[in-house]
Design an enzyme around this catalytic site. Structure first.
Site, PDB file in Angstrom:
ATOM      1  NE  ARG A 195      -3.874  -1.637   2.733  1.00 42.93           N
ATOM      2  CZ  ARG A 195      -3.719  -2.778   3.412  1.00 42.93           C
ATOM      3  NH1 ARG A 195      -2.552  -3.081   3.938  1.00 42.93           N
ATOM      4  NH2 ARG A 195      -4.729  -3.610   3.564  1.00 42.93           N
ATOM      5  NE  ARG A 199       8.904  -1.219  12.489  1.00 47.80           N
ATOM      6  CZ  ARG A 199       7.865  -0.402  12.327  1.00 47.80           C
ATOM      7  NH1 ARG A 199       8.008   0.692  11.603  1.00 47.80           N
ATOM      8  NH2 ARG A 199       6.713  -0.662  12.893  1.00 47.80           N
ATOM      9  CG  HIS A 254       9.267   5.728  14.005  1.00 48.72           C
ATOM     10  ND1 HIS A 254       9.612   4.431  14.276  1.00 48.72           N
ATOM     11  CD2 HIS A 254       8.112   5.648  13.296  1.00 48.72           C
ATOM     12  CE1 HIS A 254       8.718   3.605  13.773  1.00 48.72           C
ATOM     13  NE2 HIS A 254       7.800   4.326  13.172  1.00 48.72           N
ATOM     14  CD  GLU A 294      12.802   3.950  15.379  1.00 49.00           C
ATOM     15  OE1 GLU A 294      12.869   3.588  14.204  1.00 49.00           O
ATOM     16  OE2 GLU A 294      11.736   4.179  15.972  1.00 49.00           O
ATOM     17  NE  ARG A 310       6.462 -11.365   0.139  1.00 49.62           N
ATOM     18  CZ  ARG A 310       5.958 -11.656   1.336  1.00 49.62           C
ATOM     19  NH1 ARG A 310       6.411 -12.684   2.002  1.00 49.62           N
ATOM     20  NH2 ARG A 310       4.996 -10.928   1.858  1.00 49.62           N
TER      21      ARG A 310
HETATM   22  C1  8YV Z   1       3.650   3.972  14.037  1.00 51.12           C
HETATM   23  C2  8YV Z   1       4.792   2.499  12.287  1.00 51.12           C
HETATM   24  O1  8YV Z   1       3.797   5.269  14.466  1.00 51.12           O
HETATM   25  O2  8YV Z   1       2.609   1.603  12.174  1.00 51.12           O
HETATM   26  C3  8YV Z   1       3.799   1.426  12.066  1.00 51.12           C
HETATM   27  O3  8YV Z   1       4.244   0.297  11.768  1.00 51.12           O
HETATM   28  O4  8YV Z   1       5.921   2.336  12.020  1.00 51.12           O
HETATM   29  C4  8YV Z   1       4.519   3.839  12.830  1.00 51.12           C
HETATM   30  O5  8YV Z   1       4.235   4.688  11.771  1.00 51.12           O
HETATM   31  C5  8YV Z   1       4.015   3.047  15.168  1.00 51.12           C
HETATM   32  O6  8YV Z   1       4.337   1.774  14.743  1.00 51.12           O
HETATM   33  C6  8YV Z   1       2.910   2.931  16.174  1.00 51.12           C
HETATM   34  O7  8YV Z   1       3.050   1.753  16.964  1.00 51.12           O
END
Ligand code: 8YV
Length: 328
Positions: free
Chosen positions: A160, A243, A290, A272, A181
């Protein structure tokens, strides 16, 4: 017969409107001082909750899950990524794991595009310079960045968010390439005018910009290894809003320091909130904390997705956003 309200434990503060709705619908325990739970507190939470609502700041590993009480039915993650949860271990215990897909797509894609622009056009560098009082007049050769229009963007992970970024990139005159993939449907490939590369190395060596948009799984851990990063062209820019663990951060930092890469725009880090010190202090490296999905709208939508999943469970149905190990 009245429906028994589920005991729901939230590990962090969520928008007021979400917390209030959770109190109305469930027996919800809020974390009003917003201090992250320790491992022991997480263990105690899974022991008393029917549903745990964690975020990326909580490590829900097999050790924590081993303390699950008889009532624990679901881990309803507030976030799309679930790499902080041992999903196979949870499912093995008969637990349901859900996430919040779809609702942070556009905001995250905005930030990936913003990082591409920020690095190529030196936006943060220029903005900081003005704030410091160092704008002493225009010259023709000053603060020249690189043009976006007409360049090639390689997207690693065409889910997405990757597709939402591709739509933006197309509007900016970038040609879209991607590694995934499997190829996207012919309809989407045509809409995005996107070129598929099954070989990631081949794509990387031809791109002007590369954006990481895949989830972090065993298969994508350090996908951009030290060796693979060397495939990038010296004028390329790497952007990561997915990530940190997908990229070898130390190798990336070393390449930026040695000027083997034109720049990087990072919203996420391998350890992080710690950031490799070698990434700091480079004007061509834009570092964000983040925050790609950090809009009020996204946080409320994410909360509503969590509520929908828990409410569905409470009503005796299958929650819509179940994550199953085979998806990872
Ligand atoms: C969120 C994110 O802020 O949704 C995700 O996977 O990386 C972030 O954008 C965070 O994970 C909230 O738990």
């Amino acid at each position: 017969m009245a429906v028994q309200k589920l005991k729901v434990v939230l590990t962090r503060r969520l928008p007021d409107v979400i917390e209030t709705r959770m109190r109305e619908l469930f027996d919800a325990e809020l974390n009003l001082d917003d201090r992250p739970f320790t491992t022991d507190e997480l263990k105690a939470a899974v022991a008393r909750a029917a549903v745990l609502v964690p975020t990326i700041t909580d490590r829900i590993d097999a050790d924590v899950l081993a303390q699950a009480g008889e009532n624990l039915k679901m881990i309803a993650n507030f976030g799309a990524g679930v790499d902080h949860i041992d999903v196979p271990a949870a499912v093995e215990r008969g637990l349901i794991v859900t996430n919040t897909p779809g609702v942070l797509t556009e905001d995250t894609a905005d930030m990936a595009m913003a990082l591409i622009l920020a690095v190529a056009r030196r936006i943060t560098e220029g903005a900081e310079l003005v704030q410091r009082g160092d704008f002493h007049g225009w010259t023709p050769t000053w603060m020249t960045g690189r043009r976006i229009f007409g360049k090639r963007l390689g997207i690693v992970g065409m889910g997405r968010i990757g597709q939402a970024l591709a739509r933006r990139a197309k509007a900016f005159g970038l040609s879209v390439h991607y590694h995934n993939r499997k190829p996207v449907s012919p309809r989407i490939a045509e809409e995005l005018d996107a070129t598929y590369w099954d070989n990631l190395d081949q794509m990387l060596s031809r791109m002007d910009f590369v954006s990481i948009n895949c989830p972090h799984t065993e298969a994508t851990h350090r996908l951009l290894s030290a060796e693979r990063l060397t495939k990038l062209q010296p004028h390329a820019v790497l952007v990561n809003t997915a990530r940190g663990e997908i990229v070898d951060e130390a190798a990336l930092a070393a390449m930026v320091s040695r000027r083997e890469l034109a720049g990087a725009g990072l919203d996420v880090y391998e350890h992080e909130p710690a950031i490799n010190p070698a990434l700091l202090g480079h004007p061509n490296v834009v570092l964000l904390p983040h925050m790609a999905s950090a809009t009020l709208e996204a946080r409320v939508d994410m909360g509503e997705r969590v509520i929908l999943n828990i409410k569905t469970l409470q009503d005796g149905h299958r929650p819509p956003d179940r994550v199953i190990p085979a998806m990872l």
